[in-house]
Write an enzyme that holds these catalytic residues in place. Structure first.
Site, PDB file in Angstrom:
ATOM      1  N   LYS A 194       0.654  -1.127  -0.072  1.00 37.72           N
ATOM      2  CA  LYS A 194       0.017  -0.048   0.029  1.00 37.72           C
ATOM      3  C   LYS A 194       0.789   1.044   0.069  1.00 37.72           C
ATOM      4  CE  LYS A 194      -3.463   2.397   2.664  1.00 37.72           C
ATOM      5  NZ  LYS A 194      -4.239   2.493   3.967  1.00 37.72           N
ATOM      6  N   GLU A 200      10.864  -4.613   3.864  1.00 41.04           N
ATOM      7  CA  GLU A 200      10.682  -6.250   3.361  1.00 41.04           C
ATOM      8  C   GLU A 200      10.371  -6.274   1.987  1.00 41.04           C
ATOM      9  OE1 GLU A 200       9.474  -4.723   6.139  1.00 41.04           O
ATOM     10  OE2 GLU A 200       9.144  -6.039   7.916  1.00 41.04           O
ATOM     11  N   GLY A 247      -4.299  -1.767   5.357  1.00 40.64           N
ATOM     12  CA  GLY A 247      -3.614  -2.842   4.719  1.00 40.64           C
ATOM     13  C   GLY A 247      -4.347  -4.036   5.300  1.00 40.64           C
ATOM     14  N   ARG A 248      -4.603  -4.183   6.594  1.00 38.17           N
ATOM     15  CA  ARG A 248      -5.240  -5.469   7.224  1.00 38.17           C
ATOM     16  C   ARG A 248      -6.496  -5.876   6.664  1.00 38.17           C
ATOM     17  NH1 ARG A 248      -3.708  -1.927  10.520  1.00 38.17           N
ATOM     18  NH2 ARG A 248      -5.407  -0.929  12.220  1.00 38.17           N
ATOM     19  N   GLU A 333      -3.437  -5.711  15.564  1.00 39.70           N
ATOM     20  CA  GLU A 333      -2.889  -4.277  15.093  1.00 39.70           C
ATOM     21  C   GLU A 333      -3.989  -3.330  14.973  1.00 39.70           C
ATOM     22  OE1 GLU A 333      -1.434  -3.497  10.871  1.00 39.70           O
ATOM     23  OE2 GLU A 333       0.524  -3.713  11.884  1.00 39.70           O
ATOM     24  N   HIS A 364      -2.319 -31.478  21.525  1.00 36.35           N
ATOM     25  CA  HIS A 364      -0.908 -32.238  21.756  1.00 36.35           C
ATOM     26  C   HIS A 364       0.268 -31.209  22.056  1.00 36.35           C
ATOM     27  CE1 HIS A 364      -3.157 -36.207  21.000  1.00 36.35           C
ATOM     28  NE2 HIS A 364      -3.743 -35.677  20.051  1.00 36.35           N
ATOM     29  N   LYS A 473      10.482   0.263  13.055  1.00 41.82           N
ATOM     30  CA  LYS A 473      10.951   0.586  11.554  1.00 41.82           C
ATOM     31  C   LYS A 473      11.901   1.504  11.630  1.00 41.82           C
ATOM     32  CE  LYS A 473       6.514  -0.638   9.413  1.00 41.82           C
ATOM     33  NZ  LYS A 473       5.271   0.108   8.519  1.00 41.82           N
TER      34      LYS A 473
HETATM   35  O1  F6P Z   1       3.243  -3.648   9.935  1.00 41.60           O
HETATM   36  C1  F6P Z   1       2.767  -2.304   9.587  1.00 41.60           C
HETATM   37  C2  F6P Z   1       2.153  -2.278   8.125  1.00 41.60           C
HETATM   38  O2  F6P Z   1       1.999  -0.988   7.756  1.00 41.60           O
HETATM   39  C3  F6P Z   1       0.705  -2.899   8.001  1.00 41.60           C
HETATM   40  O3  F6P Z   1      -0.081  -2.446   8.567  1.00 41.60           O
HETATM   41  C4  F6P Z   1       0.703  -3.331   6.769  1.00 41.60           C
HETATM   42  O4  F6P Z   1      -0.456  -4.172   6.334  1.00 41.60           O
HETATM   43  C5  F6P Z   1       2.029  -3.776   6.556  1.00 41.60           C
HETATM   44  O5  F6P Z   1       3.020  -2.748   7.110  1.00 41.60           O
HETATM   45  C6  F6P Z   1       2.549  -3.763   5.020  1.00 41.60           C
HETATM   46  O6  F6P Z   1       2.432  -2.233   4.472  1.00 41.60           O
HETATM   47  P1  F6P Z   1       2.543  -2.157   3.192  1.00 41.60           P
HETATM   48  O7  F6P Z   1       1.410  -2.667   2.274  1.00 41.60           O
HETATM   49  O8  F6P Z   1       2.537  -0.481   2.892  1.00 41.60           O
HETATM   50  O9  F6P Z   1       3.806  -2.559   2.339  1.00 41.60           O
END
Ligand code: F6P
Length: 508
Positions: A194, A200, A247-248, A333, A364, A473
């Site tokens: 987003k 990452e 995002g979520r 979150e 288990h 971050k």
């Molecule tokens: O971990 C924080 C966060 O901003 C989440 O809310 C989001 O889903 C994720 O990182 C990935 O963000 P992006 O879609 O901007 O890469």
């Protein structure tokens, strides 16, 4: 908190004290107890017959929800009001699947969503007409967990045209393990971010793009198309998303394109239709018959009045193995906050620790603690009546175990031997699906989304921001050059740890 809400809150505390002193089994109110503690929508049944609650406490909880304006807030959410107050944004994930909201911004959002859907289908047609067999979706958090869950849960419903893979973690092992199994000439990559600034996704995207060696199969889904264009993604291969989708909550947008590619158009539509049915229900059902309202109220009841600090998600279905991961983000979150909308500290507990795993395997591993540990952990058991496989006896055993665990946790068992005593009194709910298909999965996921919103209304907190993840971050970005040997960063302990890591790395 207003005087009316405080009054409910105090009354509920007194109700909880009374009910904590009552054996759970004593709360079953006659032969129709289960039917009175059950709500059904299509093929999803929510049964709260084993919660530590009675009619009187439930009525008070519903009165709290009424006076807190839960129904009005659900309407405001789906109409597109600014519910994300710290970022001055709407949270219109419902508009991605539901056309019934009347607010002008909801209608605009719906039109935008349908437009992107058309573009997504055109790109899908092009991919289907190409030699591509494999799709790699690169994203993390909300740009990963929802589609990953849907693709995994609905494997038996895949159309079969594409195999879909995911890379989330910045740990290079993901790419290192996956790429040797794929042919770059037959693979398309979708970078999902987003913000288009997530470390990452940026790093994994670089690896994948280089490996692919051909940008004609490199796509992006983002609310920052300019940023994607700047790294060279052609505009026709960028699918937009928007500020008004968190995002979520973004599975239902082009973020879920990978799931659409796995499922085919009809089953993707069915997933969205299931979620839309839940949206319509959340908006229109009276509080006492409203699934996400009841689910959210029971979460508040367990957290704030009975005082339970943790909550388990226990799918008795291997296909839902990724559900606890997805819900951890949606719930924790969204609700992991300790200030209200106006920035004042809350004076009550908010989100419990959410965790879980599939039954019967979890029986288990951690179930020992659920039965005899010192913490009471309320649980959502999730079962599916009709399996997607022919192994009837296994499935009956699976469901027998589910029902047995709920009973054992609630009723306990006494013994002369202290080690063999089960205290019981441990509450749980059951979410039972007739079958696990796209429609019912859509309903299930939307149920949790709206339950989270209901909880946020009662706590007066913003369910749609996540400022708590930013500090880590920033510090990681500061520590990265130090790990490369370029200067120092972090506090005294981090600096020593950097030395330790560098020492080992330089020796190897
Ligand atoms: O971990 C924080 C966060 O901003 C989440 O809310 C989001 O889903 C994720 O990182 C990935 O963000 P992006 O879609 O901007 O890469």
């Amino acid at each position: 908190m207003s005087a009316a809400l405080l009054n409910h809150w105090d009354a509920l505390k007194a109700q909880a004290d009374r009910l904590l002193a009552t054996p759970l089994a004593g709360l079953a109110s006659g032969v129709d107890h289960v039917s009175r503690c059950m709500l059904t929508l299509d093929n999803l049944h929510f049964v709260f017959a084993r919660q530590r609650i009675d009619q009187s406490a439930l009525e008070r909880l519903l009165a709290l929800a009424g006076d807190a304006g839960v129904q009005e807030r659900l309407q405001a959410l789906m109409d597109g009001e600014t519910v994300n107050t710290t970022e001055s944004r709407a949270a219109l994930h419902s508009a991605l699947r539901f056309g019934g909201a009347t607010g002008a911004s909801a209608k605009e959002a719906r039109a935008a969503a349908l437009e992107v859907r058309v573009r997504m289908e055109l790109l899908t047609e092009q991919l289907a007409a190409s030699a591509v067999t494999d799709i790699v979706s690169v994203g993390i958090g909300g740009s990963d967990l929802g589609p990953r869950l849907v693709v995994d849960a609905l494997r038996e419903h895949h159309e079969g045209r594409f195999r879909v893979h995911f890379i989330g973690n910045v740990d290079g092992s993901g790419a290192h393990r996956l790429l040797p199994t794929l042919d770059p000439k037959r693979t398309a990559v979708i970078l999902v971010s987003k913000s288009f600034s997530t470390q990452e996704t940026h790093l994994n995207g670089q690896i994948l793009r280089q490996w692919l060696g051909d940008d004609s199969r490199f796509f992006a889904v983002t609310s920052k198309p300019q940023a994607a264009a700047e790294i060279g993604v052609a505009p026709e291969r960028i699918l937009p998303m928007w500020d008004w989708v968190g995002g979520r909550y973004s599975l239902w947008s082009a973020v879920g394109w990978s799931a659409r590619l796995a499922l085919g158009a009809d089953r993707w539509d069915a997933l969205l239709e299931g979620a839309a049915a839940l949206d319509a229900h959340a908006l229109n059902a009276p509080l006492a018959k409203n699934l996400p309202v009841l689910h959210g109220l029971l979460a508040i009841w367990n957290r704030n009045f009975l005082g339970y600090a943790s909550h388990a998600i226990l799918p008795y279905d291997e296909r839902l193995g990724l559900l606890p991961d997805h819900l951890q983000q949606v719930v924790m979150e969204s609700l992991g906050k300790s200030v209200r909308h106006d920035g004042t500290p809350v004076t009550y507990e908010t989100v419990p620790v959410l965790w879980g795993g599939t039954g019967t395997s979890s029986q288990h591993s951690f179930f020992q603690a659920l039965h005899q540990g010192t913490e009471v952990v309320p649980a959502d058991f999730i079962g599916v009546v009709r399996p997607d496989h022919p192994h009837r006896e296994n499935h009956q055993a699976l469901l027998a175990n589910l029902l047995a665990q709920m009973e054992a946790l609630a009723s306990g068992s006494q013994s002369d031997n202290a080690h063999r005593c089960y205290a019981g009194g441990r509450p749980s709910s059951l979410i039972l699906l007739d079958s696990l298909d796209p429609y019912s999965l859509g309903m299930l996921l939307a149920l949790y989304e709206h339950s989270v919103f209901v909880q946020s209304v009662l706590w007066g907190i913003n369910a749609f921001d996540q400022w708590g993840v930013e500090l880590g971050k920033r510090l990681a970005n500061e520590l990265l050059p130090a790990l490369r040997g370029e200067g120092e960063a972090g506090d005294a302990i981090s600096r020593e740890l950097v030395k330790l890591v560098r020492g080992v790395a330089l020796r190897s």
